[in-house]
Structure formats: structure tokens, C-alpha cells
Design a protein around this motif. Structure first.
Motif, PDB file in Angstrom:
ATOM      1  N   GLY A  61      12.066   7.899 -16.407  1.00  0.00           N
ATOM      2  CA  GLY A  61      11.883   8.731 -15.225  1.00  0.00           C
ATOM      3  C   GLY A  61      12.363  10.152 -15.362  1.00  0.00           C
ATOM      4  N   SER A  62      12.946  10.492 -16.520  1.00  0.00           N
ATOM      5  CA  SER A  62      13.422  11.863 -16.732  1.00  0.00           C
ATOM      6  C   SER A  62      13.484  12.162 -18.217  1.00  0.00           C
ATOM      7  CB  SER A  62      14.807  12.069 -16.109  1.00  0.00           C
ATOM      8  OG  SER A  62      15.787  11.367 -16.844  1.00  0.00           O
TER       9      SER A  62
ATOM     10  N   ASP B  81       0.849  -1.190   0.000  1.00  0.00           N
ATOM     11  CA  ASP B  81       0.000   0.000   0.000  1.00  0.00           C
ATOM     12  C   ASP B  81       0.888   1.245   0.000  1.00  0.00           C
ATOM     13  OD1 ASP B  81      -1.799   2.038   0.362  1.00  0.00           O
ATOM     14  OD2 ASP B  81      -2.574   1.319   2.286  1.00  0.00           O
ATOM     15  N   CYS B  82       1.007   1.884  -1.148  1.00  0.00           N
ATOM     16  CA  CYS B  82       1.903   3.038  -1.263  1.00  0.00           C
ATOM     17  C   CYS B  82       1.304   4.313  -0.677  1.00  0.00           C
ATOM     18  CB  CYS B  82       2.296   3.252  -2.722  1.00  0.00           C
ATOM     19  SG  CYS B  82       3.314   1.914  -3.382  1.00  0.00           S
TER      20      CYS B  82
ATOM     21  N   PRO C  70       3.968   9.859  -8.790  1.00  0.00           N
ATOM     22  CA  PRO C  70       5.174   9.866  -7.954  1.00  0.00           C
ATOM     23  C   PRO C  70       5.763   8.488  -7.698  1.00  0.00           C
ATOM     24  CG  PRO C  70       3.205  10.394  -6.655  1.00  0.00           C
ATOM     25  CD  PRO C  70       2.809  10.445  -8.090  1.00  0.00           C
ATOM     26  N   VAL C  71       4.923   7.467  -7.541  1.00  0.00           N
ATOM     27  CA  VAL C  71       5.436   6.117  -7.285  1.00  0.00           C
ATOM     28  C   VAL C  71       6.149   5.583  -8.520  1.00  0.00           C
ATOM     29  CG1 VAL C  71       4.812   3.733  -6.750  1.00  0.00           C
ATOM     30  CG2 VAL C  71       3.703   5.618  -5.528  1.00  0.00           C
ATOM     31  N   ALA C  72       5.517   5.751  -9.679  1.00  0.00           N
ATOM     32  CA  ALA C  72       6.142   5.300 -10.925  1.00  0.00           C
ATOM     33  C   ALA C  72       7.462   6.020 -11.157  1.00  0.00           C
ATOM     34  CB  ALA C  72       5.194   5.533 -12.097  1.00  0.00           C
ATOM     35  N   LEU C  73       7.478   7.325 -10.957  1.00  0.00           N
ATOM     36  CA  LEU C  73       8.703   8.095 -11.209  1.00  0.00           C
ATOM     37  C   LEU C  73       9.822   7.690 -10.258  1.00  0.00           C
ATOM     38  CD1 LEU C  73       7.247  11.659 -11.900  1.00  0.00           C
ATOM     39  CD2 LEU C  73       8.355  10.125 -13.544  1.00  0.00           C
TER      40      LEU C  73
ATOM     41  N   PRO D  44       6.110  15.267 -17.459  1.00  0.00           N
ATOM     42  CA  PRO D  44       5.436  13.977 -17.355  1.00  0.00           C
ATOM     43  C   PRO D  44       3.943  14.118 -17.612  1.00  0.00           C
ATOM     44  CG  PRO D  44       5.936  14.810 -15.169  1.00  0.00           C
ATOM     45  CD  PRO D  44       6.560  15.770 -16.140  1.00  0.00           C
ATOM     46  N   GLY D  45       3.352  13.112 -18.228  1.00  0.00           N
ATOM     47  CA  GLY D  45       1.930  13.172 -18.549  1.00  0.00           C
ATOM     48  C   GLY D  45       1.521  12.151 -19.583  1.00  0.00           C
TER      49      GLY D  45
END
Length: 216
Positions: A70-71, A6-7, A127-130, A95-96
Motif C-alpha cells: 500500500g505504500s 458494493d464499494c 483506492p479500495v485496494a490501497l 501506484p500502477g
């Protein structure tokens, strides 16, 4: 055995990201939240892991797996060149929810499916993915569902479809916007919108300021 983290809980998020990073580096597949739908992902440079991802989805290499980064700067190492139009779209929408198809660098040792020398890239706004992507690098990521079934908008949706075929599930809550990304192909003479999704075609036209075709 699969584990769901659970993030939304700080300690569980840290443990989940550490577990997901370790799984990806070990050649296993994980499920992660994005700004569109949940994704099933692995190390983009691990051909065996990518095959495992496709098998988990029940899909063949005829539908190549996109790559999440991530960038912005990561893109430079993955493609032959980053054209002016791509940089404009990246600055406007990353990001999007915009995916860009470019010619990938021929020196890269990866096998994402039948790509015909191209790769579809996106930087997700989650934020979790990044955090995961910035730790492990580019990931091959497809929607976290069995082929032909609805994309997962919650971690529970993904678990119900993929079950024990995935080792780690990162639960980031319900996806805020379950609209798929818009896909723009920049490998031809003019930009071609392969799919209109989260970013309207007109917004793409406004940024590029030129001829933008839409696939029929």
C-alpha cells in the motif's frame, strides 16, 4: 457463506473494507478490485492462507503468488535491498501497472510458493485496494480466477469462478484496464522484462536509461 459489498456505495464500502480487514487478519481469503483485474488475496505472512488461496485457484506452489503493498516505503522491509533501478521504477510507475521482482529479505517468515528467494511486488492504482492494503499490510494477491480461465474484470466474474471458497468480495465496478501488469525482474545482472503489459517496454527503458532485456 460469502458476502459481496458494493464499494460504489459509501456505507457498503466502509462495511466491506472492515469485513475484508477482519477476514484477512483471521487467515481467510478475499477478493478485491485492482487497476488491472480483480485479485484474490490474503495475509502475505500467513502460509496457511496462501495455501488456501492457491487451492481456491486450483494452482500449485510452482507459480508463486505476488505481493501487493500500500505504500512505497513498505518495500524496504520486504527485500534485501532496494536497488537504484527499483527506486526509479517505483517513482515512475507506482501506484500502477508495473510489478518488480527482487530478492526478498531472508528473515521473512512467509511461504508464497517456489520463489527461489525472490518476491514480485506491486502497488496497485485503485483506492479500495490501497485502503485495504494500508490497513492490513502486504497481501499475497493473484488474479481472481480459476487457473486456466480468464481473469475476472468484475466482481460477478470472480464470484462465478470462486464462489463460496472466498468469504468477502469487494465490488469496485468493472476494471478500467484489464491489461495485466508489466513484470520487470531486477535479480539478474541486467533488468529483464518477463512480461510486457500495462507499462510499455520502451517506457521502462526510458526510465532505466540502460540495457533492458525482454524474455523470449
Amino acid at each position: 457463506m460469502s458476502t459481496v459489498y458494493d464499494c460504489g456505495e459509501l456505507a457498503d464500502r466502509a462495511a466491506g473494507l472492515a469485513a475484508a480487514s477482519g477476514a484477512v487478519r483471521a487467515g481467510r481469503i478475499v477478493v478485491l478490485p485492482t487497476d488491472t483485474v480483480y485479485g484474490i488475496g490474503c495475509d502475505a505472512f500467513d502460509a496457511r492462507a496462501v495455501r488456501g488461496l492457491l487451492e481456491a485457484k486450483g494452482r500449485g506452489p510452482d507459480m508463486p503468488v505476488p505481493v501487493l503493498v500500500g505504500s512505497w516505503t513498505t518495500v524496504d522491509g520486504l527485500v534485501m535491498s532496494v536497488p537504484r533501478q527499483a527506486r526509479a521504477l517505483i517513482e515512475a510507475f507506482w501506484p500502477g501497472g508495473l510489478s518488480i521482482v527482487l530478492q526478498h529479505a531472508p528473515s521473512l517468515a512467509w511461504d508464497l510458493g517456489h520463489t527461489r528467494g525472490t518476491v514480485m511486488l506491486r502497488m496497485p492504482l485503485h483506492p479500495v485496494a490501497l485502503e485495504l492494503l494500508r490497513d492490513v499490510g502486504p497481501m499475497a494477491v493473484s488474479s481472481a480466477n480459476k487457473s486456466g480461465f480468464p481473469p475476472a474484470v468484475t466482481a460477478a466474474d470472480a464470484v462465478s469462478q470462486l464462489g463460496e471458497e472466498v468469504s468477502i468480495y469487494l465490488d469496485g465496478g468493472r476494471c478500467a484496464d484489464n491489461t495485466a501488469s508489466t513484470i520487470v525482474d531486477l535479480t539478474g545482472p541486467d533488468p529483464l522484462v518477463l512480461r510486457e503489459g500495462a507499462v510499455p517496454v520502451q517506457d521502462v527503458r526510458d526510465v532505466l536509461g540502460g540495457q533492458v532485456e525482454v524474455a523470449r
